[in-house]
Write a protein that holds these residues in place. Structure first.
Motif, mmCIF file in Angstrom:
data_model
loop_
_atom_site.group_PDB
_atom_site.id
_atom_site.type_symbol
_atom_site.label_atom_id
_atom_site.label_comp_id
_atom_site.label_asym_id
_atom_site.label_seq_id
_atom_site.Cartn_x
_atom_site.Cartn_y
_atom_site.Cartn_z
ATOM 1 N N VAL A 294 -49.760 -24.335 18.034
ATOM 2 C CA VAL A 294 -51.163 -25.273 18.006
ATOM 3 C C VAL A 294 -51.213 -25.218 16.475
ATOM 4 O O VAL A 294 -51.350 -24.529 15.542
ATOM 5 C CB VAL A 294 -52.236 -24.501 18.597
ATOM 6 C CG1 VAL A 294 -53.459 -25.241 18.387
ATOM 7 C CG2 VAL A 294 -51.974 -24.379 20.036
ATOM 8 N N VAL A 312 -57.096 -21.224 20.461
ATOM 9 C CA VAL A 312 -56.582 -22.040 21.374
ATOM 10 C C VAL A 312 -55.306 -21.779 21.909
ATOM 11 O O VAL A 312 -55.164 -21.829 23.115
ATOM 12 C CB VAL A 312 -56.458 -23.591 20.791
ATOM 13 C CG1 VAL A 312 -55.690 -24.624 21.735
ATOM 14 C CG2 VAL A 312 -57.818 -24.078 20.429
ATOM 15 N N SER A 315 -55.790 -18.652 24.628
ATOM 16 C CA SER A 315 -56.577 -19.002 25.740
ATOM 17 C C SER A 315 -56.016 -18.815 27.194
ATOM 18 O O SER A 315 -54.812 -19.488 27.173
ATOM 19 C CB SER A 315 -57.485 -20.611 25.761
ATOM 20 O OG SER A 315 -57.631 -20.837 27.143
ATOM 21 N N VAL A 318 -55.317 -22.295 28.720
ATOM 22 C CA VAL A 318 -54.318 -23.109 28.196
ATOM 23 C C VAL A 318 -52.967 -22.740 28.360
ATOM 24 O O VAL A 318 -52.296 -23.430 28.672
ATOM 25 C CB VAL A 318 -54.751 -23.318 26.509
ATOM 26 C CG1 VAL A 318 -53.587 -23.730 25.852
ATOM 27 C CG2 VAL A 318 -55.934 -23.723 26.124
ATOM 28 N N LYS A 319 -52.873 -21.260 28.427
ATOM 29 C CA LYS A 319 -51.476 -20.537 28.781
ATOM 30 C C LYS A 319 -51.195 -21.113 29.972
ATOM 31 O O LYS A 319 -49.894 -21.234 30.253
ATOM 32 C CB LYS A 319 -51.708 -19.151 28.304
ATOM 33 C CG LYS A 319 -51.690 -18.935 26.976
ATOM 34 C CD LYS A 319 -52.379 -17.568 26.558
ATOM 35 C CE LYS A 319 -51.501 -16.425 26.885
ATOM 36 N NZ LYS A 319 -50.465 -16.313 26.118
ATOM 37 N N ASN A 328 -53.893 -30.549 30.685
ATOM 38 C CA ASN A 328 -55.467 -30.306 30.850
ATOM 39 C C ASN A 328 -55.937 -29.968 29.710
ATOM 40 O O ASN A 328 -56.485 -28.975 29.114
ATOM 41 C CB ASN A 328 -55.473 -29.113 31.769
ATOM 42 C CG ASN A 328 -56.640 -28.945 32.357
ATOM 43 O OD1 ASN A 328 -57.570 -29.440 31.903
ATOM 44 N ND2 ASN A 328 -56.899 -28.267 33.416
ATOM 45 N N TRP A 329 -56.262 -31.183 28.781
ATOM 46 C CA TRP A 329 -56.724 -31.010 27.425
ATOM 47 C C TRP A 329 -58.269 -30.627 27.426
ATOM 48 O O TRP A 329 -58.744 -30.084 26.524
ATOM 49 C CB TRP A 329 -56.752 -32.526 26.912
ATOM 50 C CG TRP A 329 -57.503 -33.340 27.744
ATOM 51 C CD1 TRP A 329 -56.892 -34.297 28.504
ATOM 52 C CD2 TRP A 329 -58.851 -33.713 27.719
ATOM 53 N NE1 TRP A 329 -57.794 -35.159 29.079
ATOM 54 C CE2 TRP A 329 -59.188 -34.764 28.591
ATOM 55 C CE3 TRP A 329 -59.874 -33.273 26.942
ATOM 56 C CZ2 TRP A 329 -60.192 -35.373 28.878
ATOM 57 C CZ3 TRP A 329 -61.068 -34.020 27.152
ATOM 58 C CH2 TRP A 329 -61.361 -34.960 27.990
ATOM 59 N N ARG A 331 -59.263 -27.957 28.756
ATOM 60 C CA ARG A 331 -58.975 -26.344 28.508
ATOM 61 C C ARG A 331 -58.920 -26.354 26.928
ATOM 62 O O ARG A 331 -59.442 -25.081 26.270
ATOM 63 C CB ARG A 331 -58.046 -25.749 29.195
ATOM 64 C CG ARG A 331 -58.342 -26.065 30.573
ATOM 65 C CD ARG A 331 -57.366 -24.764 31.489
ATOM 66 N NE ARG A 331 -57.459 -25.139 32.856
ATOM 67 C CZ ARG A 331 -56.801 -24.609 33.721
ATOM 68 N NH1 ARG A 331 -55.538 -23.996 33.295
ATOM 69 N NH2 ARG A 331 -56.972 -24.731 35.095
ATOM 70 N N LEU A 332 -58.320 -27.013 26.218
ATOM 71 C CA LEU A 332 -58.105 -26.681 24.794
ATOM 72 C C LEU A 332 -59.281 -27.085 24.093
ATOM 73 O O LEU A 332 -59.706 -26.467 23.227
ATOM 74 C CB LEU A 332 -56.800 -27.926 24.212
ATOM 75 C CG LEU A 332 -55.478 -27.404 24.481
ATOM 76 C CD1 LEU A 332 -54.942 -28.515 25.739
ATOM 77 C CD2 LEU A 332 -54.710 -27.732 23.224
ATOM 78 N N ASP A 399 -46.707 -19.323 27.144
ATOM 79 C CA ASP A 399 -47.456 -19.455 28.281
ATOM 80 C C ASP A 399 -47.613 -18.220 28.984
ATOM 81 O O ASP A 399 -47.149 -17.295 28.874
ATOM 82 C CB ASP A 399 -46.491 -20.677 29.284
ATOM 83 C CG ASP A 399 -45.371 -20.397 29.510
ATOM 84 O OD1 ASP A 399 -44.774 -19.226 28.749
ATOM 85 O OD2 ASP A 399 -44.670 -21.072 30.405
ATOM 86 N N ASP B 236 -62.387 -17.113 28.458
ATOM 87 C CA ASP B 236 -62.579 -18.287 28.134
ATOM 88 C C ASP B 236 -64.078 -18.751 28.314
ATOM 89 O O ASP B 236 -64.703 -18.598 29.595
ATOM 90 C CB ASP B 236 -61.931 -19.224 29.043
ATOM 91 C CG ASP B 236 -60.291 -19.378 28.429
ATOM 92 O OD1 ASP B 236 -60.179 -20.467 27.533
ATOM 93 O OD2 ASP B 236 -59.717 -18.514 28.584
#
Lengths: 413, 413
Positions: A294, A312, A315, A318-319, A328-329, A331-332, A399, B236
């Protein structure tokens, strides 16, 4: 899309078959001492001369005794180290005064076998917390370990330092200083409890550069802040993390410092080795199937950029989205929103690979389907542009998978 | 081992069959509007009079538009609210100016159907981030929704607000104020993105107490800090979290404030409802099989105790150890060590259930085997005593399981 600095321009040569023993003066060894059931668990890194040395340590309040013993030794020897004894399988952490005695005893046994001063020996441990070291096994294994030291011992050493890692980690770069070839190499281990500010993460860097300990310490600190401190696997900072560097000084150039004309090239090579080791640790995070990178740019401050990138990449949502190859942007952006540094939601752009998903805080229509391809494969890169300033930073993680849970729910059974 | 305050002494009566519509003046409804495929997705909470109201909102920078619209309404109505319209399945977050328009349109439709001022209507949304609300479906569903309002609508309302929750969450307590029975009830939803400082966590509290909005706001803030802000599922913090309270004032006692002789009893009942809802959210964390409660006592400051408790309960390694029913106390101490508040490692005691695992920072010999029984079952309690001061706090979370990964790797597919 890698953000590795353009080290090519500075003449930095990355080595395809890296060896921690490649810099002049180093030898290594590793064997099975009986701390683990079967695998190698005791490693030794040795320099034929007392090397200039530096180290950075975990900030965890429960810092393990071996780190304290190593720190003491470095202070007593004015920043010199000649040998570093590492065991895996037992962290010698939360072991109280007994832990200190055991770490000193490890150091004593190693110094005796090598015939050098105790203060020139560093020690470190990684593995289960809260159990006493099987000291006798370690002490008994030290003589055969020192006897097997060799420039070809890098693989054994690399294997002996592992815990839940699935592969050994090494990197090497070479660069010219005063026209002389200087080598920088390193070995590292992860792979759980990896988080900014160090983790059960050990990294050992060697070089044959001529450099004084205080300069080396500054370089290590700065480099660690943009490499090892920018990775996270699960947010847990361990009791035992340490990065050390030993410089044999055998490369035969003028002493390096920040004013040397080749300092930039040396620093770039040093950073290159540190970053590649850090990336390997992230890639081998427990249960990981993908390396996640990132980059946050356009931040107001470097600290803000680092904090945003680390938040980020760390998260859980995100992972898991990366694991599911779901762009799934939201979540970012959500993670960016709680990173603690100021973000103006209406300025944020987001890319995954070459695909822009978000422009000025809102979805790019119909971008997700094509973006999925950027999530396939073992390397995923996200770029967030905050459009607020000029600072940038990159963080690495992995991930979150079923295997992370499996590994950690059954670690000791 | 529960740390719920001894509310019995203050005459607080916990209700076994809680209903958010139990306090005098409230009705509720819920139906399927077509935002989700099948399940209920639109809920309405209504008070027959304009209620005194208060709310706390997520601190995420990407705070969703409905929260802003609700905040505007509360400000314009001097802290009064009469209806609260909630949809699940779509968070209306990261939707820009369109999101604001859609939230206002939701509010307008609801106010119109109820024949009340728009500023008396709150709106909130939870679900997928970054997609536009299916506004027409919501607007079309509002008239039948308002027509079905009833004191028996609590179950439909509780169901309509859920996303990945596996059960509806409600709590109720009753207490005497000036000899009159005052009721406090609530409904909530989790269950991912749950973390200190709010998460995709919605909680709605109702009461028939007579109380002014500013007093209610102070109470809600203080209570949230020791209930909803002390839970974490995955670290989160969401864009959409909100806790609201509506007080109908129909209980017929003297106006409550901090100086009222029954304030302590009322506060205790209010805290009891908030904590029980918070615990239910933690217990229903995505994929969770166990509720984990971590109490830190003997801290120097309340802030330090809270930070320590939240850090430990949020550690991925602690969460997986709990899932594996492994009394791996080293992981708890490790998390305590990086919590950011000062901890003296040599003073720490740790219990799981009734079993002491650590005394003064070191393992209690042979304690682990017996301690395993405290990890079986659906509730695990850890107590950490820092022996540094007198402050204490409790945080709640859950274990980290294969199902957490499954749910979040496939959320949208």
């Amino acid at each position: 899309m890698s953000t590795i600095t353009d080290s090519d321009q500075l003449g930095v040569e990355a080595i395809a078959a890296p060896m921690i023993t490649s810099p002049r003066g180093f030898a290594a060894a590793g064997l099975h001492a009986g701390i683990k059931r079967k695998r190698k668990d005791l490693g030794l890194l040795y320099c034929h001369v007392p090397a200039a040395a530096a180290a950075v340590y975990t900030t965890n309040a429960f810092q393990a005794p071996p780190l304290g013993v190593t720190r003491e030794g470095l202070a007593a020897s004015n920043g010199r180290m000649q040998a570093l004894l590492v065991n895996s399988g037992n962290a010698n952490a939360c072991t109280g005064e007994q832990g200190w005695e055991d770490a000193r005893e490890m150091r004593r046994a190693c110094a005796q076998a090598l015939g050098i001063s105790e203060t020139l020996v560093g020690v470190t441990s990684t593995g289960v917390i809260g159990e006493r070291l099987p000291l006798e096994r370690i002490v008994d294994a030290v003589p055969p370990l020192t006897a097997s030291l060799s420039p070809q011992g890098d693989q054994d050493f690399g294997a002996a330092i592992l815990t839940t890692d699935t592969f050994t980690k090494a990197a090497e770069a070479r660069v010219k200083v005063d026209g002389q070839e200087v080598r920088i190499a390193g070995a590292a281990k992860g792979s759980g409890m990896v988080h900014p500010n160090m983790a059960t993460m050990l990294a050992f860097i060697t070089t044959d550069a001529v450099i004084e300990p205080p300069v080396l310490q500054r370089l290590l600190k700065a480099t660690t802040d943009e490499s090892f401190n920018m990775i996270t696997v699960d947010g847990d900072s361990s009791t035992n993390d340490m990065v050390t560097v030993m410089a044999s000084g055998l490369a035969g150039h003028d002493t390096l410092d920040e004013g040397h004309p080749d300092w930039g090239a040396f620093q770039s090579a040093f950073t290159d080795v540190s970053r590649r080791l850090a990336q390997m640790i992230a890639r081998d995070g427990e249960g990981a199937t993908k390396l996640v990178e990132v980059t946050v740019q356009g931040a107001e401050t470097l600290e803000g950029a680092r904090q945003a990138a680390k938040t980020v990449v760390g998260s859980s949502l995100v992972k898991t989205a990366v694991y599911g190859e779901d762009p799934n942007w939201g979540r970012l952006l959500c993670a960016l929103g709680y990173c603690g540094t100021y973000v103006d939601p209406e300025r944020v752009d987001l890319w995954v690979g070459e695909h822009q998903l978000v422009q000025r805080g809102m979805a790019v229509p119909n971008a997700e389907e094509a973006a999925k391809e950027a999530l396939v494969g073992d390397m995923v890169h996200f770029l967030l542009d905050l459009h607020q300033g000029t600072a940038a930073a990159t963080a690495w993680g992995c991930d979150l998978t079923y295997d992370y849970v499996r590994i950690n729910a059954s670690y000791r059974t």
